[in-house]
Each structure stands twice: as structure tokens, then as C-alpha cells.
Design a protein around this motif. Structure first.
Motif, PDB file in Angstrom:
ATOM      1  N   GLN A   1       8.216   2.680 -61.180  1.00 26.06           N
ATOM      2  CA  GLN A   1       9.173   2.769 -60.096  1.00 26.06           C
ATOM      3  C   GLN A   1      10.101   1.578 -60.104  1.00 26.06           C
ATOM      4  O   GLN A   1       9.883   0.607 -60.836  1.00 26.06           O
ATOM      5  N   HIS A   2      11.146   1.666 -59.264  1.00 26.83           N
ATOM      6  CA  HIS A   2      12.130   0.589 -59.146  1.00 26.83           C
ATOM      7  C   HIS A   2      11.777  -0.279 -57.941  1.00 26.83           C
ATOM      8  O   HIS A   2      11.617   0.229 -56.826  1.00 26.83           O
ATOM      9  N   ILE A   3      11.685  -1.572 -58.157  1.00 22.63           N
ATOM     10  CA  ILE A   3      11.463  -2.537 -57.077  1.00 22.63           C
ATOM     11  C   ILE A   3      12.791  -3.231 -56.799  1.00 22.63           C
ATOM     12  O   ILE A   3      13.411  -3.788 -57.704  1.00 22.63           O
ATOM     13  N   ASP A   4      13.231  -3.185 -55.555  1.00 18.56           N
ATOM     14  CA  ASP A   4      14.516  -3.751 -55.139  1.00 18.56           C
ATOM     15  C   ASP A   4      14.242  -4.907 -54.185  1.00 18.56           C
ATOM     16  O   ASP A   4      13.946  -4.704 -53.013  1.00 18.56           O
ATOM     17  N   LEU A   5      14.333  -6.148 -54.700  1.00 18.34           N
ATOM     18  CA  LEU A   5      14.049  -7.341 -53.902  1.00 18.34           C
ATOM     19  C   LEU A   5      15.330  -8.126 -53.662  1.00 18.34           C
ATOM     20  O   LEU A   5      16.078  -8.416 -54.603  1.00 18.34           O
TER      21      LEU A   5
END
Length: 406
Positions: free
Chosen positions: A195-199
């Protein structure tokens, strides 16, 4: 202890630069992941030009990129892009900290890479995140620290807020990235999907508020935390105090600790003074309480004498240490928080260690941060490229390698 570190077998492609991303991937390397750092010809990571310098080496880069393999690839050339895509095919994690949209335009966005590898955990770090009205804005840690409300509470009332001389926003976002990546890897074990982690640095700084936001919202906007100087008005006594030869901090905001401190600095009369027996009372009479403590600390021969007296009655305290004092602290030595590396041209160098300690694993020394393109051939061979193909890519400028250390 087991020989295997916690992240052994995890392959990380580090496509980040400067600090938040490189710190994240350095932490993963420190926990046993194989980290391959990708840089651009012929400049490389902007961190390479950041002080402190010794010779042509950046201590900043050496610290944040130890333990990694380094390749330097021109992804604007088709052969370079093909190599990165091949690198991602069996990778577990991809780390980047470019402005949202930059890697998508390049062909290395999350949607591009998940088509190659649906199991990929793709971690993005940026100033404001990938959504919201500010998402396209550029930013550094300083921007997030200023925007977050944290900076507005620092310093002496009436003066400009000071800069923190440690990169809180970058490092905090980086370590949140470590947690998120490990959680996503654990989730993948069940789902089979990455998945994509957006921090966002801004988000991370706002999440750090342990008091200011609740204070404002729960008071219906009546309480607005501002600069307080050298102590906390809502937690008397919890702050910095002067001594004849330096400064110390005292944490006697708990009732029992205050009573012990009061007896030390003012005898039974102060210890029995009901005005100071509760947190609310000490806060109401804050200036008087602080004045008594300051008078006592300045009357002692030294900060160390203050600390000895306070420790003898179990009042939490500590000296305000300079970096040279930190490095000489036997506690830091005992915890191994300064590591020594044998650099091929600089000799022995000392750099801050990572704070992770695992009962089942004793970490081995981390390798020196790579020279630009140092592991081009090694990584390319692991992807199935022949020596002739590697030589051709170097000749065509697809791969670039900085001259070897001499």
C-alpha cells in the motif's frame, strides 16, 4: 541472541534525499533491511553538500546513509528507468520524499510501481502530504515546525521564537515512517498486498502536541498556549534554573517531589506552606515558588552541587549539557549511542547511533555510507545484468560512479 536482525530479508529501495527519507531508510538498515540508495548523476543526494565537512566528505551524509548500498542511475534514460523498475520487481519497500506528483511525472509514482509489484509498500514523505490545498507547496522541516504551532510556544515572551538546533519535523516524520512501514509489512503478511503510505511533516508536528490543542479546543478557544520562557506555567516546578557555572533542569511538579524540594530549599516552614501543596496552588503562586528555587540554585557553589543535593532527596533533575559533555557521559557510552566506523580515507570516525535495542539480536557495525554510485556493478549484477551490459550503461551515462576513495 539470534543472528538474524528483525528486518532481515526485507529489500528497500531508497529514492529519497536529504533527511526525512534517508533517516527512515537508515533506521530500516539498522534493523537489518537491505537498503539500496538510488541517486542521480552527477550530483547525488543534496545531503552530500550539507556540512559538517571533513575533506570532501559530508558528516551529515555519512550519518544518514550508513549501512546502505549506493547506485547512481539516470532514470531519464530508458535503460536507467528499466533498471529501477527491475530493482522494484522484488522490493518490499520504496521510500521517497519528493514534492507530491514529482515521481508520478517521472513514471515512478505508486500507481506505476504497484503494477510492477503489487506487494510493494511505498512510503512518501512530504511537507504537507499528498492531499489538501497545500499539498503542492515545497517545504522543509523548518516550515512544518513554524506552521505547526510548536515554534510559537518557544522562547521568551516578546522575543522572536528561536530555532530548534535539531531537525524535529524531519526526524519525527522519519521515525513515524519506520512505524508505518513496519505496520504495512505486517499487514501485507495477511493481505498479500502492499500500500501507499502518505506522511506529512506538518501532520507529524501537529500530532506531537500533547497539550496545546486540547487546551484550546476544550476551553472553547479561551486558552491559547504562547511563549512561556524557561518553565511551564501549568506545571510548576518544571523548567530551567540558573547556577553559578551553568544551568540545570528541575522536575518537581508532582506534589511529593515539591514537598521534598521545599524542605531542602526552605526548611519545614516552606514544606508546610499549604499554598504550594497542590499543582493549582503552585501555579497560582508560581513566581514566588520559582524565585525561591532560583535563589537556592544560585546560592550553591555549582550546578553539580545543586544536582547532588536534589538527587539525594530524589527530586528529578539534570544538567543542561553541551555536546562535548554528552559525548563524555558514561551513560551514553554504556548504551553505545556513539558508534565508531573505520573510514577508508578519514580513519576512525564517530557518529550518533540508532536507539533501537532488541533482546534477540546484537547489531553488527553498519557499513560506511556509499560513495556516489559505489555499488552500481554489484546491484546491477544482482538484477541479472552482464558485465558487458554494465560497462555499456556506464559508457552511455546511464550509470555514474564517483572515483574510488584513495
Amino acid at each position: 541472541m539470534t543472528a538474524q536482525p528483525p528486518l532481515a530479508g526485507i529489500k528497500v529501495v531508497d529514492y529519497s534525499h536529504f533527511l526525512a527519507g534517508p533517516y527512515l531508510s537508515r533506521c530500516l538498515a539498522g534493523m537489518g533491511a537491505q537498503v539500496i540508495k538510488v541517486e542521480r548523476p552527477t550530483i547525488g543526494d543534496a545531503g552530500r553538500t550539507h556540512p559538517y565537512f571533513i575533506g570532501d566528505e559530508s558528516g551529515f551524509f555519512l550519518q544518514q546513509n550508513m549501512g546502505k548500498k549506493g547506485i547512481c542511475v539516470d532514470v531519464k534514460k530508458p535503460a536507467g528507468m528499466a533498471m529501477i523498475r527491475k530493482l522494484v520487481e522484488d522490493a518490499d519497500v520504496f521510500v521517497e520524499n519528493y514534492r507530491p506528483g514529482a515521481l508520478t511525472r517521472l513514471g515512478l509514482g505508486y500507481d506505476d510501481l504497484k503494477r510492477i509489484n503489487p506487494r510493494l509498500v511505498y512510503c512518501s514523505l512530504s511537507a504537507y502530504g499528498h492531499t489538501g490545498p497545500k499539498s503542492a507547496k515545497a517545504g522543509f522541516g523548518l516550515i512544518a515546525e513554524a506552521m505547526s504551532g510548536a515554534m510559537a510556544q518557544l522562547g521568551v515572551p516578546g522575543n522572536p521564537p528561536p530555532l530548534l538546533r535539531i531537525p524535529i519535523a524531519d526526524m519525527y516524520a522519519g521515525i513515524h515512517g519506520v512505524a508505518a512501514v513496519c505496520a504495512a509489512l505486517l499487514g501485507r503478511a495477511n493481505s498479500g498486498k502492499g500500500q501507499h503510505i502518505d506522511l506529512a511533516l506538518y501532520d507529524c508536528m501537529v500530532s506531537m502536541h500533547d497539550y496545546a490543542i486540547q487546551c484550546f479546543t476544550l476551553s472553547d478557544g479561551e486558552e491559547l498556549p504562547e511563549q512561556v520562557g524557561y518553565d511551564l506555567p501549568t506545571s510548576t516546578v518544571y523548567g530551567v534554573f540558573p547556577a553559578k557555572d551553568g544551568h540545570l533542569v528541575v522536575a518537581a511538579q508532582v506534589d511529593d517531589a515539591w514537598k521534598r524540594l521545599a524542605r531542602l530549599i526552605g526548611g519545614e516552614a516552606l514544606a508546610a506552606d499549604q499554598r504550594f501543596h497542590s499543582s493549582a496552588g503552585r501555579n497560582r503562586h508560581r513566581e514566588e515558588a520559582l524565585g525561591l528555587i532560583k535563589a537556592w540554585t544560585l546560592a550553591q557553589p555549582s550546578a553539580s552541587a545543586c544536582i547532588a543535593a536534589l538527587e539525594a532527596i530524589d527530586v528529578p533533575c539534570a544538567p543542561v549539557q553541551r555536546i562535548d559533555e554528552v559525548l563524555a557521559d558514561p551513560q551514553i557510552e554504556a548504551r553505545g549511542m556513539v558508534m565508531e566506523q573505520d573510514h577508508p580515507t578519514l580513519g576512525k570516525i564517530r557518529l550518533p547511533n540508532l536507539p533501537f535495542r532488541f533482546s534477540g539480536h546484537s547489531p553488527s557495525p553498519m557499513g560506511i555510507a556509499p560513495r556516489l554510485g559505489e555499488h552500481n556493478a554489484e546491484v546491477a549484477r544482482s538484477l541479472g545484468y552482464s558485465d558487458d551490459e554494465i560497462a555499456a550503461m556506464a559508457e552511455d551515462g546511464v550509470l555514474y560512479q564517483q572515483p574510488a576513495r584513495t
